[in-house]
Design a protein around this motif. Structure first.
Motif, PDB file in Angstrom:
ATOM      1  N   ASP A   1       9.629  10.393   2.926  1.00 13.05           N
ATOM      2  CA  ASP A   1       9.902   9.529   1.774  1.00 13.05           C
ATOM      3  C   ASP A   1      11.298   9.780   1.194  1.00 13.05           C
ATOM      4  O   ASP A   1      11.959   8.867   0.710  1.00 13.05           O
ATOM      5  CB  ASP A   1       8.828   9.721   0.695  1.00 13.05           C
ATOM      6  CG  ASP A   1       7.475   9.197   1.172  1.00 13.05           C
ATOM      7  OD1 ASP A   1       7.459   8.483   2.199  1.00 13.05           O
ATOM      8  OD2 ASP A   1       6.450   9.513   0.543  1.00 13.05           O
TER       9      ASP A   1
ATOM     10  N   ASN B   1      13.755   7.979   3.453  1.00 16.21           N
ATOM     11  CA  ASN B   1      13.696   6.530   3.178  1.00 16.21           C
ATOM     12  C   ASN B   1      14.411   6.201   1.869  1.00 16.21           C
ATOM     13  O   ASN B   1      15.160   5.240   1.768  1.00 16.21           O
ATOM     14  CB  ASN B   1      12.246   6.047   3.079  1.00 16.21           C
ATOM     15  CG  ASN B   1      11.610   5.972   4.453  1.00 16.21           C
ATOM     16  OD1 ASN B   1      12.333   5.950   5.460  1.00 16.21           O
ATOM     17  ND2 ASN B   1      10.281   5.958   4.509  1.00 16.21           N
TER      18      ASN B   1
ATOM     19  N   GLN C   1      18.102   6.384   2.243  1.00 12.32           N
ATOM     20  CA  GLN C   1      18.583   5.199   2.955  1.00 12.32           C
ATOM     21  C   GLN C   1      18.767   4.022   1.993  1.00 12.32           C
ATOM     22  O   GLN C   1      19.765   3.301   2.040  1.00 12.32           O
ATOM     23  CB  GLN C   1      17.553   4.831   4.037  1.00 12.32           C
ATOM     24  CG  GLN C   1      18.083   3.953   5.124  1.00 12.32           C
ATOM     25  CD  GLN C   1      19.040   4.737   6.033  1.00 12.32           C
ATOM     26  OE1 GLN C   1      18.641   5.711   6.642  1.00 12.32           O
ATOM     27  NE2 GLN C   1      20.298   4.319   6.078  1.00 12.32           N
TER      28      GLN C   1
END
Ligand code: 3H9
Length: 654
Positions: free
Chosen positions: A184, A187, A190
């Motif tokens: 997580d 992510n 990102q």
């Protein structure tokens, strides 16, 4: 950098750098970690293919703070405040990925990152005040630029970490995650990589400003609760300074105050206790010894001690059988335990599901044979040797042969209890303090006959209970009660010599005790100690000085708060009875009373504690003088920030 392996490693995953700190056991910010992190920040800034960085830790926790073991040594570069300044000025966004604890310098590093994500079970906080310190790496400046100033004061001056969920409500955590923190975090990194780089925390506007009246309302409870400890008050003032002054000035002030406090007697005392508590159970349990599993525990007695012990056992996920002499007493005991559990639920210490489960883990019986499968039994009946011997003779017939048999006696001879059983090797003392589900201290009393396996199992059991376990040999009162009896005796001598109860109590409170010895006796009740004195009367050495003032009070039915009067009267009327008795007793012994100053009162109390402590060490009742301090601080209200009676002796405070 030293020759040690770099505890900071980097994996490049696409265009994100995953920076991992591996510095077991708690990822403290030792010099090698700081140096490794600084190099990494520089390298990531230079690497044009990296768009963002995630900072994560190996093992059971995020960074738990600065390395406390370095505080007594000269500080080596890079210094933590400089490292965090550099981190927040990074040209790439950094995401702190928190699990376990983000504490002290660890939370300051997270505040230097541009974002923080945390898993639900993690905790965030500034425990520095518990070490007599304030955050020293910009925490007090950045925090009120991320959270409300009132919350900032409570976190920094209170020293208690908060759960991730509350941290998210305050804005300290940007995202909470369920189960896969690394995935997580990557992510999240990102997603934010393409956003404009956020302002560093120290450059952000304050969340809120408070008026002078608001500050008064925020600061005064902190000083009221400090009881002589400096750090919480200075921590709260530092937040105010950080809110009212420009960030640069506030950084400098925080850094100076941190160094000042690091060298203070209070911080040295608190750091000494931190390590004394950590090492207490370690030297007692040996890794080469087998442990006996303790899951099902019997508790004999549903009175004050028994119900507290049962509650502590349930809260640490043990199954418990409570034994009482009849159904009425059993129901009463169980009802008390249920009320304690209800209270834990109300205070948010356990959730509804755990509460429901704990209730089903409690059973009760009036028959000892219900204990046949118990791994451990703790006897918590009235403090009377015959009664205890009777309990142990019954246990002998019903318990499985490898079960541990423990007595919660606070004074009586555990060797005699052990010798009365068929297998003395399995008998031990587990001296809990009241209320047993709240007080952290546990004295583990070893006899000559008990096996290493039983002792080690008890230390492991204590750890699961969340107790600080201190080993003690057999003598009347073990470590804590023996020292308390000695200094209570000294306080009674002082009454005959010229002091009044209020003067002694006031001196103790001014020294930092939560209450004085006489107020404490009134709270506990004077009748139990009176009963014990009457039992001992026949064998008492007539040449030893004996103070009869407490006996006179008990003869008048003054048993303390529960009867409306004891050493003090609790109905707001003036009471000269106690003073008259004291003067009579002095006169009877022909003592010329002279006033005793507060300093002399404290000196006599401390000297008595240290003398008794030295005897306890010489007799090998306690293993180390640190253990004596841990007992007196955690069980007897000795002010933690003074380190304990043995520490004050070595370090001459006051
Ligand atoms: C600070 O950060 C100042 C900054 O603001 C400014 C600086 C400029 N350092 O408790 P455990 C050791 S002040 C060194 O049994 P747990 C501990 O002694 C710091 N060592 O584990 C023990 O060693 P051993 C603010 C530390 O899982 C081992 O780690 N932070 C440190 O029950 C395991 O500890 C704090 O005050 C440390 N910071 O609990 C946090 N912390 O195995 C203090 C632990 O040789 N730490 N050790 O006996 C804790 O509260 C608990 O250790 C923690 C883990 C909750 C993290």
């Amino acid at each position: 950098m030293t020759g040690k392996m770099n505890p900071v490693s980097v994996d490049i995953i696409g265009d994100i750098a995953l920076v991992t700190i591996a510095n077991p056991p708690v990822n403290a910010l030792s010099q090698t970690v700081r140096a490794g992190l600084l190099d990494t920040i520089e390298n990531i800034d230079k690497n044009r293919s990296i768009l963002a960085a995630v900072l994560i830790c190996d093992g059971r926790t995020f960074i738990a703070g600065a390395d406390i073991t370095e505080f007594d040594k000269p500080s080596i570069e890079p210094h933590l405040p400089d490292l965090i300044d550099r981190l927040e000025c990074s040209t790439k966004p950094w995401v702190a990925a928190i699990h376990g604890n983000a504490l002290g310098g660890g939370l300051e590093v997270a505040l230097g990152c541009h974002y923080r994500i945390a898993d639900f079970s993690s905790k965030l906080g500034f425990p520095e005040v518990k070490l007599g310190l304030i955050p020293g790496a910009g925490g007090t400046v950045r925090l009120p630029r991320i959270v409300d100033s009132v919350n900032a004061v409570s976190l920094v001056a209170g020293g208690k970490p908060i759960k991730a969920q509350l941290a998210a409500e305050w804005g300290l955590v940007d995202l909470l995650v369920e189960d896969n923190l690394k995935r997580d975090a990557l992510n999240f990194a990102q997603q934010i990589a393409s956003l404009p780089l956020p302002e560093p925390a120290s450059k952000r506007p304050l969340i809120n400003k408070l008026t002078a009246d608001d500050w008064e309302a925020v600061l005064s409870p902190v000083s009221n609760k400090a009881h002589g400890q400096i750090a919480p008050v200075r921590a709260a003032e530092t937040i105010r300074n950080a809110v009212e002054k420009p960030a640069d000035e506030a950084f400098a002030a925080e850094r100076n105050l941190f160094s000042e406090l690091k060298n203070s007697d209070q911080s040295r005392a608190l750091r000494y206790l931190f390590f004394a508590e950590k090492s207490a159970s370690k030297i007692s349990g040996s890794s080469s010894v087998d442990f006996m599993p303790v899951e099902l525990v019997g508790v004999i007695g549903g009175g004050t001690m028994g119900t507290g012990i049962v509650t502590a056992l349930l809260l640490s996920n043990h199954s418990v059988i409570m034994i009482e002499r009849d159904e009425t007493a059993l129901e009463k005991g169980k009802a008390t335990v249920l009320s304690y559990l209800q209270n834990s639920l109300k205070r948010g210490l356990i959730n509804a599901a755990k509460h429901a489960r704990l209730i089903t883990s409690l059973t009760g019986s009036i028959k000892y044979k219900a204990l046949a499968n118990a791994d451990l039994v703790i006897e918590a009946v009235y403090e009377d040797m015959d009664m205890k011997l009777d309990v142990f003779s019954k246990l002998d017939t019903v318990m499985k042969p490898d079960a541990i048999l423990a007595t919660n006696t606070s004074y009586l001879d555990v060797k005699r209890i052990a010798a009365s059983t068929k297998i003395p090797a399995r008998v031990v003392g587990l001296h809990f303090f009241s209320p047993a589900h709240i007080m952290k201290l546990l004295e583990i009393i070893r006899t000559d006959s008990v096996t290493a396996e039983v002792l080690s199992s008890c230390f492991l059991f204590a750890k699961r209970l969340g107790k600080i376990a201190i080993p003690a040999g057999v003598c009347e009162g073990f470590i804590g009660n023996r020292i308390m009896s000695a200094y209570r005796r000294e306080c009674e001598y002082m009454l005959e010599d010229g002091a009044l109860p209020q003067e002694i109590d006031d001196a103790m409170v001014a020294f930092g005790f939560p209450m004085g010895i006489f107020a404490m006796q009134d709270l506990a009740g004077l009748d139990i100690a009176w009963a014990m004195r009457k039992r001992q009367a026949a064998t008492r050495n007539s040449n030893t000085r004996y103070v009869a003032i407490a006996d006179r009070l008990c003869e008048m039915g003054r048993f303390g708060r529960k009867t409306g009067s004891g050493w003090y009267r609790y109905d707001n009327t003036t009471d000269t009875v106690v003073e008259k008795i004291i003067l009579q007793e002095s006169a009877l012994k022909g003592i010329q009373r002279k006033s005793i100053s507060a300093e002399e009162i404290i000196e006599r109390i401390l000297n008595t504690m240290r003398n008794e402590g030295s005897k306890i060490l010489a007799e090998k009742i306690a293993n180390r003088s640190e253990d004596i301090d841990v007992v007196m601080v955690n069980g007897y209200g000795f002010p933690r920030w003074r380190g304990g009676p043995m520490f004050t002796g070595k370090n001459l405070i006051p």
